[in-house]
Write an enzyme that holds these catalytic residues in place. Structure first.
Site, PDB file in Angstrom:
ATOM      1  N   LYS A 210      34.880  49.514  57.038  1.00 51.57           N
ATOM      2  CA  LYS A 210      34.705  48.084  57.281  1.00 51.57           C
ATOM      3  C   LYS A 210      33.233  47.670  57.260  1.00 51.57           C
ATOM      4  CE  LYS A 210      39.169  47.168  59.349  1.00 51.57           C
ATOM      5  NZ  LYS A 210      39.950  46.713  60.517  1.00 51.57           N
ATOM      6  N   ARG A 246      43.764  54.415  61.558  1.00 48.82           N
ATOM      7  CA  ARG A 246      44.168  53.962  60.221  1.00 48.82           C
ATOM      8  C   ARG A 246      42.962  54.132  59.303  1.00 48.82           C
ATOM      9  NH1 ARG A 246      43.819  49.176  57.238  1.00 48.82           N
ATOM     10  NH2 ARG A 246      45.659  48.692  55.927  1.00 48.82           N
TER      11      ARG A 246
END
Length: 267
Positions: A210, A246
């Site tokens: 991210k 995840r």
């Protein structure tokens, strides 16, 4: 504590990390099988990008993307398959194709029948916090106390799901790293993950590749440049109580978690 690794398979042309690479059904199924071989416990299949600024995808198109992939995986593997969607109709089609988990970035808030459909399906459920919507969520997000606000929101959504008929043991919570949060918010949520863990639901932590990593290391311009940061955050999330991470890089994450567990066992 057993930690599960959720491997990401994006069946989208515009994913922030690997957009278009697995857009065909055969490529996506092959990718999924590779992640299983690398140690994935759960496969998360998404047909609509939720990156900052992403445009929504029509319901029928999203079903056409994910349902064949889930069916193809199920024909080759009997493990847990998650569908990453905010649409109840997509979740329904995904479960019919073989999915066992619904991962919803809106915590069942997108549609009026989301709660009812989740109860009807009876599958595992991930409730995630997102401020706003993908198109606008990174436009100056603000909180008075991000940890308390995210905790209270997710507690409320879990309670709403249970009132609708979802079994408590089916519910997972996800603080939504990067979804309507600044770097400071993301770090506070990671450091304060225990507040979410203390609610008594298993926590899914998702920070792989991210942009918050680039905010710390400006040289990590490309998503694939963020492996080190992704591993650091995954390990920290687990250290603070996450039961599942995840990730895009399954093999590397599995190895890191094994080493972490070995150190903890020795100490």
């Amino acid at each position: 504590m057993t930690v599960q690794v959720m491997g990401i398979v994006n069946v989208t042309p515009d994913s922030f990390s690997d957009g278009g690479r697995w857009a065909s059904t055969d490529a996506a199924v092959d990718r999924a099988m590779r992640l299983v071989a690398e140690g994935a416990d759960v496969l998360d299949i998404g047909g609509e990008s939720t990156r900052p600024g992403a445009e929504p995808v029509g319901e029928a198109e999203e079903i056409d993307r994910v349902a064949p992939v889930i069916a193809g995986i199920r024909a080759r593997w009997d493990g847990a398959i998650s569908v990453d969607t905010m649409k109840p109709a997509v979740a329904r089609a995904a479960v019919a194709a073989g999915a066992t988990m619904w991962n919803d970035v809106t915590a069942l808030g997108h549609a009026l029948d989301s709660l009812t459909v989740a109860a009807e399906l009876g599958c595992d459920l991930v409730l995630m916090h997102m401020k706003g919507e993908p198109r606008t969520m990174q436009a100056d997000p603000r909180y008075d106390d991000v940890v308390a606000e995210v905790r209270d929101y997710l507690r409320g959504r879990a309670e709403a799901a249970m009132v609708a008929g979802v079994a408590r043991e089916r519910i997972w919570l996800d603080p939504g790293i990067g979804f309507g949060k600044t770097l400071a918010h993301n770090m506070a949520l990671t450091a304060g993950l225990g507040a979410l863990v203390d609610l008594g639901f298993p926590v899914l932590y998702a920070a792989s590749r991210k942009r918050t990593i680039q905010a710390i290391d400006p040289t990590a311009v490309e998503a694939t440049d963020r492996l080190g940061g992704s591993l650091a955050l995954a390990l920290e999330g687990v250290r603070r109580g996450a039961r599942m991470v995840r990730v895009h890089d399954v093999r590397e994450t599995v190895q890191a978690l094994k080493v972490q567990a070995a150190v903890m066992a020795a100490g």
